[in-house]
Structure formats: structure tokens, C-alpha cells
Design a protein around this motif. Structure first.
Motif, PDB file in Angstrom:
ATOM      1  N   GLU A   1       0.153  -1.324   0.497  1.00  8.12           N
ATOM      2  CA  GLU A   1       0.040   0.123   0.001  1.00  8.12           C
ATOM      3  C   GLU A   1       0.835   0.890  -0.410  1.00  8.12           C
ATOM      4  O   GLU A   1       0.795   2.325  -0.610  1.00  8.12           O
ATOM      5  CB  GLU A   1      -0.677   0.253   1.400  1.00  8.12           C
ATOM      6  N   ILE A   2       1.800   1.584   0.907  1.00  5.84           N
ATOM      7  CA  ILE A   2       2.695   2.657   1.069  1.00  5.84           C
ATOM      8  C   ILE A   2       3.529   2.791  -1.362  1.00  5.84           C
ATOM      9  O   ILE A   2       3.742   4.065  -1.222  1.00  5.84           O
ATOM     10  CB  ILE A   2       3.371   2.457   1.776  1.00  5.84           C
ATOM     11  N   ARG A   3       4.196   1.590  -1.329  1.00  4.05           N
ATOM     12  CA  ARG A   3       4.500   1.883  -2.710  1.00  4.05           C
ATOM     13  C   ARG A   3       3.349   2.511  -3.616  1.00  4.05           C
ATOM     14  O   ARG A   3       3.903   3.441  -4.267  1.00  4.05           O
ATOM     15  CB  ARG A   3       5.115   0.465  -3.388  1.00  4.05           C
ATOM     16  N   TYR A   4       2.248   2.116  -3.165  1.00  4.59           N
ATOM     17  CA  TYR A   4       1.018   2.366  -4.198  1.00  4.59           C
ATOM     18  C   TYR A   4       0.957   3.734  -3.472  1.00  4.59           C
ATOM     19  O   TYR A   4       0.331   4.549  -5.192  1.00  4.59           O
ATOM     20  CB  TYR A   4      -0.117   1.733  -4.476  1.00  4.59           C
ATOM     21  N   LEU A   5       0.768   4.409  -2.573  1.00  8.92           N
ATOM     22  CA  LEU A   5       0.826   5.564  -2.615  1.00  8.92           C
ATOM     23  C   LEU A   5       1.400   6.440  -2.418  1.00  8.92           C
ATOM     24  O   LEU A   5       1.448   7.935  -3.127  1.00  8.92           O
ATOM     25  CB  LEU A   5       0.297   6.022  -0.338  1.00  8.92           C
ATOM     26  N   GLU A   6       2.505   5.783  -2.984  1.00  4.28           N
ATOM     27  CA  GLU A   6       3.864   7.209  -3.050  1.00  4.28           C
ATOM     28  C   GLU A   6       3.572   7.316  -5.013  1.00  4.28           C
ATOM     29  O   GLU A   6       4.210   8.102  -5.371  1.00  4.28           O
ATOM     30  CB  GLU A   6       5.473   6.259  -3.005  1.00  4.28           C
ATOM     31  N   LEU A   7       3.452   6.195  -5.644  1.00  2.07           N
ATOM     32  CA  LEU A   7       3.193   6.269  -6.884  1.00  2.07           C
ATOM     33  C   LEU A   7       1.932   6.860  -7.180  1.00  2.07           C
ATOM     34  O   LEU A   7       1.754   8.506  -8.296  1.00  2.07           O
ATOM     35  CB  LEU A   7       2.773   5.207  -7.100  1.00  2.07           C
ATOM     36  N   LEU A   8       0.819   7.504  -6.209  1.00  2.00           N
ATOM     37  CA  LEU A   8      -0.527   8.343  -6.854  1.00  2.00           C
ATOM     38  C   LEU A   8       0.708   9.327  -6.097  1.00  2.00           C
ATOM     39  O   LEU A   8      -0.402  10.456  -6.462  1.00  2.00           O
ATOM     40  CB  LEU A   8      -1.077   7.721  -5.627  1.00  2.00           C
ATOM     41  N   LYS A   9       0.990   9.453  -5.443  1.00  4.16           N
ATOM     42  CA  LYS A   9       2.015  11.115  -4.544  1.00  4.16           C
ATOM     43  C   LYS A   9       2.467  11.876  -5.502  1.00  4.16           C
ATOM     44  O   LYS A   9       2.212  12.165  -6.061  1.00  4.16           O
ATOM     45  CB  LYS A   9       2.133  10.538  -2.791  1.00  4.16           C
ATOM     46  N   LEU A  10       2.984  10.915  -6.266  1.00  2.00           N
ATOM     47  CA  LEU A  10       4.472  11.364  -7.878  1.00  2.00           C
ATOM     48  C   LEU A  10       2.451  12.356  -7.996  1.00  2.00           C
ATOM     49  O   LEU A  10       3.426  13.414  -9.053  1.00  2.00           O
ATOM     50  CB  LEU A  10       4.547  10.002  -8.225  1.00  2.00           C
ATOM     51  N   ARG A  11       1.976  11.835  -8.737  1.00  5.31           N
ATOM     52  CA  ARG A  11       0.710  11.869  -9.658  1.00  5.31           C
ATOM     53  C   ARG A  11      -0.357  13.195  -9.031  1.00  5.31           C
ATOM     54  O   ARG A  11      -0.761  14.350  -9.954  1.00  5.31           O
ATOM     55  CB  ARG A  11      -0.302  10.739 -10.406  1.00  5.31           C
ATOM     56  N   PHE A  12      -0.747  13.119  -7.659  1.00  5.46           N
ATOM     57  CA  PHE A  12      -1.910  13.372  -7.512  1.00  5.46           C
ATOM     58  C   PHE A  12      -0.916  14.501  -6.108  1.00  5.46           C
ATOM     59  O   PHE A  12      -1.877  15.922  -6.068  1.00  5.46           O
ATOM     60  CB  PHE A  12      -3.227  12.524  -7.067  1.00  5.46           C
ATOM     61  N   GLY A  13      -0.054  14.301  -6.250  1.00  7.10           N
ATOM     62  CA  GLY A  13       0.606  15.691  -4.965  1.00  7.10           C
ATOM     63  C   GLY A  13       0.715  14.854  -3.903  1.00  7.10           C
ATOM     64  O   GLY A  13      -0.723  14.657  -3.866  1.00  7.10           O
ATOM     65  N   ASP A  14       0.889  15.566  -2.545  1.00  4.62           N
ATOM     66  CA  ASP A  14       1.292  14.873  -1.630  1.00  4.62           C
ATOM     67  C   ASP A  14      -0.080  15.654  -1.104  1.00  4.62           C
ATOM     68  O   ASP A  14      -0.783  14.299   0.262  1.00  4.62           O
ATOM     69  CB  ASP A  14       2.505  15.536  -0.789  1.00  4.62           C
ATOM     70  N   SER A  15      -0.444  16.889  -0.527  1.00  2.48           N
ATOM     71  CA  SER A  15      -0.884  16.976  -0.046  1.00  2.48           C
ATOM     72  C   SER A  15      -2.555  16.438  -0.113  1.00  2.48           C
ATOM     73  O   SER A  15      -3.260  15.980   0.429  1.00  2.48           O
ATOM     74  CB  SER A  15      -1.663  18.923  -0.642  1.00  2.48           C
ATOM     75  N   HIS A  16      -2.787  15.958  -1.055  1.00  4.25           N
ATOM     76  CA  HIS A  16      -4.413  15.192  -1.132  1.00  4.25           C
ATOM     77  C   HIS A  16      -4.411  14.401  -0.951  1.00  4.25           C
ATOM     78  O   HIS A  16      -5.377  13.402  -0.426  1.00  4.25           O
ATOM     79  CB  HIS A  16      -4.477  14.963  -3.807  1.00  4.25           C
ATOM     80  N   LEU A  17      -2.747  13.221  -0.644  1.00  5.90           N
ATOM     81  CA  LEU A  17      -3.077  12.191   0.042  1.00  5.90           C
ATOM     82  C   LEU A  17      -2.769  12.195   1.328  1.00  5.90           C
ATOM     83  O   LEU A  17      -2.074  11.157   1.956  1.00  5.90           O
ATOM     84  CB  LEU A  17      -1.809  11.303  -1.330  1.00  5.90           C
ATOM     85  N   HIS A  18      -2.442  13.170   2.208  1.00  3.91           N
ATOM     86  CA  HIS A  18      -2.426  13.362   3.110  1.00  3.91           C
ATOM     87  C   HIS A  18      -3.013  12.039   4.113  1.00  3.91           C
ATOM     88  O   HIS A  18      -2.187  11.699   4.472  1.00  3.91           O
ATOM     89  CB  HIS A  18      -2.684  14.894   3.497  1.00  3.91           C
ATOM     90  N   PHE A  19      -4.029  12.010   3.427  1.00  9.91           N
ATOM     91  CA  PHE A  19      -5.265  11.329   4.769  1.00  9.91           C
ATOM     92  C   PHE A  19      -4.986  10.335   4.853  1.00  9.91           C
ATOM     93  O   PHE A  19      -4.999   9.882   5.968  1.00  9.91           O
ATOM     94  CB  PHE A  19      -6.278  11.293   4.608  1.00  9.91           C
ATOM     95  N   CYS A  20      -4.544   9.118   3.439  1.00 10.49           N
ATOM     96  CA  CYS A  20      -3.730   8.377   3.283  1.00 10.49           C
ATOM     97  C   CYS A  20      -2.206   7.585   4.113  1.00 10.49           C
ATOM     98  O   CYS A  20      -2.299   6.646   4.632  1.00 10.49           O
ATOM     99  CB  CYS A  20      -4.175   8.441   1.621  1.00 10.49           C
ATOM    100  N   GLU A  21      -1.531   9.009   3.794  1.00 12.80           N
ATOM    101  CA  GLU A  21      -0.271   8.587   4.713  1.00 12.80           C
ATOM    102  C   GLU A  21      -0.669   8.630   5.880  1.00 12.80           C
ATOM    103  O   GLU A  21      -0.419   7.366   6.825  1.00 12.80           O
ATOM    104  CB  GLU A  21       0.419   9.829   4.308  1.00 12.80           C
ATOM    105  N   VAL A  22      -1.779   9.078   6.506  1.00 14.02           N
ATOM    106  CA  VAL A  22      -1.734   9.251   8.125  1.00 14.02           C
ATOM    107  C   VAL A  22      -2.702   7.912   8.406  1.00 14.02           C
ATOM    108  O   VAL A  22      -2.420   7.287   9.194  1.00 14.02           O
ATOM    109  CB  VAL A  22      -3.111  10.373   8.362  1.00 14.02           C
ATOM    110  N   MET A  23      -3.443   7.505   7.033  1.00 14.35           N
ATOM    111  CA  MET A  23      -4.659   6.263   7.667  1.00 14.35           C
ATOM    112  C   MET A  23      -3.129   5.191   7.774  1.00 14.35           C
ATOM    113  O   MET A  23      -2.917   3.885   8.527  1.00 14.35           O
ATOM    114  CB  MET A  23      -4.753   5.869   6.229  1.00 14.35           C
ATOM    115  N   LEU A  24      -2.274   5.314   6.629  1.00 16.36           N
ATOM    116  CA  LEU A  24      -1.339   3.769   7.242  1.00 16.36           C
ATOM    117  C   LEU A  24      -0.106   3.983   8.203  1.00 16.36           C
ATOM    118  O   LEU A  24       0.229   3.537   8.725  1.00 16.36           O
ATOM    119  CB  LEU A  24      -0.096   4.253   5.160  1.00 16.36           C
ATOM    120  N   LYS A  25      -0.499   5.020   8.540  1.00 16.55           N
ATOM    121  CA  LYS A  25       0.779   5.157   9.343  1.00 16.55           C
ATOM    122  C   LYS A  25       0.372   4.953  10.661  1.00 16.55           C
ATOM    123  O   LYS A  25       0.831   4.263  12.094  1.00 16.55           O
ATOM    124  CB  LYS A  25       1.356   7.119   9.784  1.00 16.55           C
ATOM    125  N   ASP A  26      -1.317   4.812  11.111  1.00 16.14           N
ATOM    126  CA  ASP A  26      -2.077   4.419  11.510  1.00 16.14           C
ATOM    127  C   ASP A  26      -1.491   3.298  11.703  1.00 16.14           C
ATOM    128  O   ASP A  26      -1.230   2.081  13.308  1.00 16.14           O
ATOM    129  CB  ASP A  26      -3.736   4.616  11.424  1.00 16.14           C
TER     130      ASP A  26
END
Lengths: 66, 734
Positions: free
Chosen positions: B482-507
Motif C-alpha cells: 500500500e505504501i508503494r502505491y501511495l507513493e506512486l499516487l503521490k507522484l501523480r496527485f500531489g502530497d497534499s491530496h493524499l495526506h489523509f491516506c498517509e496518516v491512515m497507513l501510519k496508523d
């Protein structure tokens, strides 16, 4: 019948022990991030026991339950 | 007087001797030189040169009209007879040719006479009397044209064309169907020679030849290109030259009245043009399949790309492809994933056809519109983005360079020599061309998909829900993927949009650590219920499904302990349990069997209660675990189906220690079973429903009673301290 629970995975959400869910000043939820940090909870400076001031009255920041 | 008359008669007989046609006799007998001189004298003395010539021409015309032309066309009338169409035409030409030869003979005599008596005029202002004859012949033949004559002509020539097209030459002749080496071809040549001599070749069969070539070419392309997406343009042109044009050359080489090379050049141009047109049309008809088959169909696409500028069929292509998309793709029978796959193929293949992206923009417009109307589009896109296995979108995500829309495009300078302007039919854009063109040219597939909705938020939100679902349904802490995909998506959509998902994975990662810490804690007593808790930051997760459930006291105790440990570990924080979420792995020991199952918390709770007491009534249990009886019944149904509980009386359940008839439960006992319901999606639905209910309350007072009435009512509520009025707003008191 005997039931043995081998593993019970469950879900819980954490929250600050406060009287309210939202900040009385900015109406933002306490459980969210403060403007200075990206990750809530442990890494948030408010959770660290350092000297903080209340944004309103500039008095020392204290937690309710301490 | 009588003598003169007699004399005239003799003279006339002499004239007729040389020109028997005056007597409607076509075949002429030889004449001697004296006879001819005689004739010249008669003509001269009587000064009947012009009259004689006119009479001869007149008679020729009459003969042609009454005899020769009908005879020629009579061959066409009975062509429905099955046999020997080839011979029919051959004979028809032969008959007219024989007559023509006779007439030529007469014309030669006339020519001789003309020289002798110095006639200057030529009938119909032609150059020679032979020309006049051919003119008359042509005119007469066509004046009696048989409606259906093309059929026979086409059949005649087609046989030979088919022979030309054969690869091996020693198969039986298609015409006489006997020998590989027969006389048929000579007959064919002879016919053409005769037609050429009469200068009838082009007028009589020219149109038929053109039609035939077109049909033949079309059929040939269609036969070859069906379900075959190789490149054909080169082989086709080669084929055209070696077969069709070769065949035409053989025919027209006999036409002595038109310059061959010039004529063939013209014909060739016409045919090549037709070939391109026909090929492009056929390919356009197949275009939908070609697009779907991409990249296997790449050669065919390249062909179309080459053909398009030569044929001016682009509007047709756009229209047909759009139509095909609408009828074959954009209807309820096609699943969204399939549409997306087709869409991706369309983007890729149309890029080949038109690098400027204009075509793509036009063709995909209806797909965009349709996808917008489908509810599960976003979900499909997101799930296929992060899916395992061969998948266009996932590949695209892995491969893709992020498209920075704000980056200035200055590569124009580098390749200005190869720069191609937008097609003339490009829509004028609202923005300046510098901004729009690069995006149209370069926008990658994922951006295009995202742009269907015009915003990233929708996609990101959907991804968040999907991620939450996956994290909670798997209940594992393995988040590497999931982290891998998140990083890939971050490249595309930008960090700010995926901030929530990052917190989820960190949880999830944090939960793992906290669980470990608490378990190592000496004060934490691990009783018979080993807990592992996912501790989530509620603000960052999508709203959970809200259900009430009172767990069994043993579990509750365990949770209390856990909470206490957590509170000491993390100052000032506590836990809110989502007791209805999670998964429980159970071992159930019964008298005659042991079952291992993964079930939902409510099912586990039910069973734990049955462990304490063998028999429960539905109502009673419903009160204990705070679950509506109807829901509870459904949950109990799970245990019934596994044969662990039985309904002894209506609404009374008890444990089934022994299975009397082994037939009762159908499935294998040791099947892991777990109702995998989404914890998120339905929450969304519920909220929607709730809001819908509220709507009537909002709408009711504002429309049904007047504003002053409403105000009076609300003010009364304020007086009763049920509402607070501040700053012109009514609020609920805390």
C-alpha cells in the motif's frame, strides 16, 4: 461447547481526553492536526510535554487531566 | 428517252456491282480495274459523287441499324443461359467484327472512288470515311444499347482477371475449365483486338472495366484484411500493379486509338486512389475492433495513419468510430472495467493515428460523458490502478512520469523543424493555445481518466475509502504494498491530496507498535482473549459504519485493560472502541467436532453468550447485545448454517453439540468464512439516507408555515431553553 478465541482483531479510534470534540476557538477537531504538523497524535507538538502557550491568553498550556 | 432510262439502269447496275450495299448486300465481290474506271466515268459524267457517297453511307447506317446492331445485342439477351458466358461475348464481338470488316471493305472502295473523282467532303466531318464508319457503328450500337449489357461484359473480363490473380498457373483454366494451357486467352486477346480495331474498346467496356476493378479491389481488400491487423498498404499496392494494372494493360494494349502509356497512367492514378480509399474505408469499419485489439493491431493503425491524409476520410472516421463506440461499448451491458480497458486502448491507439490529440478528444467525448454517468467509474479506476497483475492502468501508474501541468513547455524550440500544427478543424480553445496544446498532446492516460471528472478530489476520496476498506478488511499490518502505491499516487496527485491516506497507513504501523508495547507491559494481563487493535485517527479515516453492539463481558474487560494501558502509554489520550468492526478467529470445540472459523465480532459475541448458556431466546439475546432482533436473527443464521446452533422452537436457539445427520450442514466445516462487508461504503449510504430524512424537516417548516410564524415558534423554543439564539442564529444548546 467450548469457544476459544485465538485472536480478536478490533478497531478503536484514539482521541484526546478533553471535554469537547472541537476546539472552542477555531472549531477544528482536536483529533486532527495542528497547523504546524502533518501527522496527528504522537508527533504533534501539543502532545509533547514542553512549554506551550494558549493561543488566546498566552498562559501556560495545561492538559485538563494533569 | 427509253434509251436514256435503259442506259441509267445499266449504269446503276454497274455501280451496284462495286457497291453491293446499295442493294442491301454486305459482302462484296471482287471487281476488275475496268469496272472501276467505268464506275468513275459514270459518276463523273452524271456528277453524282456526293449523292452516291451519301447513299452509300445511308445504306451502311441502315444496315447497321437493322441488322448488325440487333444481331450484336441479341447475344446479350439470352445471356441468362448458364453456359459459356465467355463465348457469348466473344461471339457477339466476332459477329459485329465480321460485319465491320465487310463494311470496311466497302469503305475502302469508296475511298478509292473518292480519290478518283476528287470528293473532298467526308461524312460527319471525320478525317476518313473509315472514321465515319466507326462513328456510325458506335452510334448505332449505343442507340440500341441493351440495358443489362454490363453484366456480360463484366463476367467476361472478370474471368480473365481472376486467372491473372491466381498464384499457380497450371490449374485448369477458369474459362473452359479443362486445361491449364488452352486457347481461351487467345480468344480473349482476339476479342480485345477486334474491339480495339473498331475503337469500341473504351466506349463499350471502359466503364465495365472500371467498375470491375473497383469491385475486385474492394473484395480483395476485404478478404485479406478481415480479422487481420497486419499492414497491407505495401502488399496491396504491389498486388494492384502486378494483377489489376497488368490485366488492364493487356486489354488496352489493343486499343490503337488512345496512347497507351498516357491512358494507363491516368487509370493507374485512379485505381491507386481508389485502393487507398477502399482500404481506409474498410479499416475504418473495423476501427473499433482495431482499437480494442491494440497493440496487436498497431500495423493496421499505422496503415490508417498513412492513408488518412491521402483520402480525406477523417470526418467519416470520427463519425463511424463514435457511432461504433456508442453501439458497442456505451450501453448497460458492458461492465465499467471493460469500458475503461477500451478507453485506455482508444487513447493509445488514437495517439498513433493523430499525435495532436484532436481526434482523441473528439472521439472520447461520448465516452467521457457516459463514464461520468456510471456510478462505479471512480471505484473501478482506483481499484484497477492499484490492482495486482497485468493491468493497463497499474502499468501506466508504475511507468508514468508525473505530468506537471504547470511546467512550462519549452521543447518547442528543440524540434521546431518537425513541428506539426494542429489540424485546421481543431476547436478554438478558451485558453491560449500555449496552455492547451501541450496538455492535449501529452496528457497521459491517468490524467485523462481523472479529467473525466474534472477534479482530483473525487479520485483521492475514492482511493481513501478503498484503502480504508482494504486495510480494515485484511486486518494485517502488512502495508508495504500500500505504501508503494501511495507513493506512486503521490507522484501523480500531489502530497497534499493524499495526506489523509498517509496518516491512515501510519496508523496501521503505529498500531502494530502499540499492540506490541502493551502486550509486553507487565501490568497487562492477557486473558483468554488475545486482542490486537487497530488504532486509527478518526479524523483521517472515512466515516465508519455506525452500529451498536454490546460485546461479551470478557471481551469488554479485556478492552478496558487495553484502554487503561493505552492511557498510561499515551498521556491525555483514550480509546473509543468500534466494537462492531474487526475479525475474530475462533476455535469451537463441540462434542463430536472442532471447528475453526474467522467471523465478525457480532457473530463471535453471539457464540460467547451461547457458551455461557446453552439456550437463548431471540428477544433476550437481542437486549443483552443491543442488537435489533431482525439483524440478530440474520447473524444467528450464520451459525445455523454451520450447524452449531439450532432453532428448537420459533425464536429459541440452542447449541447443537452433536450432529445427528451428517447431511445437515452442507459445506466443509473447516472453511474459513467471513462476511466481508465493507465497513465504509454502506456508511456512506447510511449517511446519505439520514440526510435525506433530515431534508424533509428542513424543507417542511420553511415552506409550509410563514417566516414570522416560524420565528415565533423558534423564539418559544428559545424561551423554553431548547434552543439558543445568538448573532441572529438559532443553535442547539450544548
Amino acid at each position: 461447547m467450548k469457544v476459544t478465541v485465538k485472536n480478536w482483531t478490533t478497531v478503536a479510534s484514539w482521541k484526546w481526553v478533553a471535554n469537547d470534540d472541537n476546539c472552542g476557538i477555531c472549531r477544528m477537531p482536536f483529533d486532527g492536526c495542528c497547523p504546524d504538523c502533518k501527522l496527528p497524535g504522537d508527533d504533534c507538538p501539543l502532545s509533547q510535554p514542553v512549554n506551550q502557550q494558549c493561543p488566546m491568553c498566552r498562559q501556560e498550556w495545561k492538559f485538563n487531566n494533569k | 428517252m427509253e434509251e436514256i432510262l435503259f442506259d441509267t439502269k445499266i449504269q446503276w447496275a454497274r455501280i451496284k456491282k462495286i457497291f453491293p450495299i446499295l442493294d442491301n448486300e454486305i459482302s462484296a465481290t471482287p471487281f476488275s480495274k475496268n469496272e472501276f474506271e467505268d464506275l468513275c466515268n459514270i459518276v463523273k459524267t452524271n456528277q453524282i459523287e456526293i449523292i452516291l457517297q451519301d447513299i452509300i453511307m445511308n445504306k451502311t447506317e441502315k444496315l447497321l441499324r437493322d441488322k448488325i446492331a440487333p444481331e450484336f445485342w441479341s447475344y446479350f439477351k439470352n445471356h441468362s443461359a448458364e453456359n459459356k458466358k465467355f463465348d457469348l461475348f466473344f461471339n457477339a464481338v466476332k459477329s459485329v467484327y465480321n460485319n465491320y470488316k465487310e463494311l470496311c471493305n466497302i469503305m475502302s472502295r469508296l475511298e478509292l472512288l473518292r480519290k478518283e473523282v476528287n470528293i473532298v467532303e467526308v461524312p460527319y466531318n471525320e478525317l476518313t470515311v473509315h472514321d465515319s464508319l466507326r462513328l456510325i457503328l458506335r452510334a448505332t450500337l449505343f442507340s440500341q444499347l441493351h440495358v443489362d449489357y454490363q453484366t456480360l461484359v463484366i463476367e467476361f473480363y472478370e474471368l480473365v482477371l481472376r486467372m491473372e490473380d491466381r498464384e499457380e498457373s497450371n490449374t485448369p483454366c477458369l474459362i473452359c475449365e479443362v486445361e491449364p494451357y488452352c486457347n481461351c486467352f487467345h480468344l480473349f486477346e482476339e476479342t480485345n483486338r477486334k474491339l480495339g480495331e473498331m475503337s469500341l474498346l473504351e466506349p463499350l467496356v471502359g466503364q465495365a472495366l472500371t467498375d470491375l476493378s473497383y469491385h475486385y479491389i474492394y473484395a480483395h481488400i476485404q478478404k485479406n484484411s478481415k480479422d487481420n491487423y497486419e499492414s497491407f498498404i505495401v502488399p496491396l499496392e504491389k498486388w494492384l500493379h502486378s494483377v489489376v494494372i497488368n490485366w488492364l494493360k493487356k486489354i488496352y494494349s489493343h486499343d490503337s486509338y488512345v496512347p497507351l502509356s498516357e491512358y494507363m497512367e491516368m487509370f493507374e492514378k485512379k485505381l491507386v486512389n481508389y485502393l487507398y480509399n477502399a482500404y481506409t474505408k474498410i479499416r475504418i469499419d473495423q476501427l473499433f475492433n482495431i482499437v480494442i485489439e491494440y497493440p496487436e493491431s498497431l500495423p493496421a493503425l499505422e496503415d490508417i495513419r498513412i492513408c488518412l491524409p491521402r483520402t480525406d476520410l477523417k470526418p467519416m472516421l470520427t463519425k463511424k468510430l463514435q457511432k461504433a463506440m456508442e453501439t458497442r461499448l456505451l450501453h448497460p451491458g458492458v461492465s465499467t472495467t471493460d469500458i475503461l480497458t477500451a478507453y485506455v486502448a482508444t487513447i493509445r491507439s488514437l495517439r498513433v493515428l493523430d499525435p495532436s490529440g484532436l481526434l482523441l478528444e473528439t472521439v472520447t467525448q461520448p465516452i467521457h460523458q457516459y463514464l461520468r454517468s456510471r456510478e462505479d467509474t471512480v471505484r473501478c479506476v482506483v481499484s484497477s490502478l492499484t490492482e495486482e497483475g497485468p493491468n493497463d492502468l497499474a502499468e501506466e501508474l508504475n511507468r508514468g512520469e508525473p505530468v506537471d501541468e504547470n511546467a512550462p513547455v519549452d521543447d518547442e524550440d528543440e524540434n521546431w523543424e518537425t513541428w506539426v500544427p494542429d489540424p485546421v478543424d481543431a476547436l478554438p480553445c478558451k485558453q491560449s493555445p500555449k496552455e492547451t496544446n501541450p496538455s492535449r498532446r501529452n496528457a497521459d492516460i491517468i490524467s485523462m481518466l481523472v479529467n473525466i471528472y474534472g477534479s482530483k478530489e473525487l479520485f483521492v476520496n475514492e482511493y481513501r475509502t478503498l484503502l480504508a476498506d482494504r486495510l480494515l478488511s485484511q486486518y494485517t499490518c502488512d502495508t508495504e504494498k500500500e505504501i508503494r502505491y501511495l507513493e506512486l499516487l503521490k507522484l501523480r496527485f500531489g502530497d497534499s491530496h493524499l495526506h489523509f491516506c498517509e496518516v491512515m497507513l501510519k496508523d496501521i504501523a503505529d498500531s502494530k507498535r502499540i499492540n506490541q508495547r502493551i502486550k509486553e507491559d507487565a501490568e497487562y494481563l492477557e486473558s483468554d482473549i488475545p486482542l490486537s487493535t487497530m488504532i486509527v485517527s478518526q479524523q483521517f479515516w472515512p466515516p465508519f459504519k455506525d452500529e451498536k453492539l454490546e460485546l461479551h463481558h470478557t471481551v469488554v474487560d479485556q478492552m478496558k485493560q487495553f484502554t487503561a494501558r493505552f492511557e498510561t502509554l499515551k498521556g491525555s489520550r483514550t480509546l473509543c472502541w468500534k466494537s462492531h468492526l474487526g475479525v475474530v478467529n475462533l476455535d469451537i470445540e463441540l462434542n463430536d467436532r472442532t471447528v475453526n472459523l474467522s467471523v465478525s465480532p457480532i457473530q463471535a459475541t453471539i457464540l460467547l453468550h451461547f457458551q455461557d448458556r446453552n439456550v437463548w431466546e431471540l428477544e433476550e439475546l437481542s437486549k443483552v447485545i443491543l442488537c435489533p432482533a431482525t439483524v440478530l436473527r440474520r447473524k444467528i443464521g450464520f451459525w445455523l448454517s454451520h450447524g452449531i446452533l439450532v432453532e428448537t422452537k420459533p425464536d429459541v436457539f440452542c447449541v447443537q453439540e452433536k450432529v445427528e445427520h451428517k447431511a445437515a450442514p452442507q459445506e466443509d466445516f473447516y472453511v474459513e468464512e467471513f462476511e466481508s462487508e465493507s465497513a465504509m461504503a454502506s456508511a456512506k449510504d447510511q449517511k446519505e439516507e439520514e440526510l435525506q430524512n433530515i431534508w424533509s424537516y428542513i424543507l417542511g417548516p420553511t415552506t409550509e408555515c410563514g417566516q414570522s410564524e416560524l420565528k415565533a415558534f423558534l423564539d418559544r423554543k428559545v424561551r423554553e431553553r431548547q434552543l439558543i439564539f445568538a448573532n441572529g442564529l438559532y443553535k442547539l444548546p450544548k
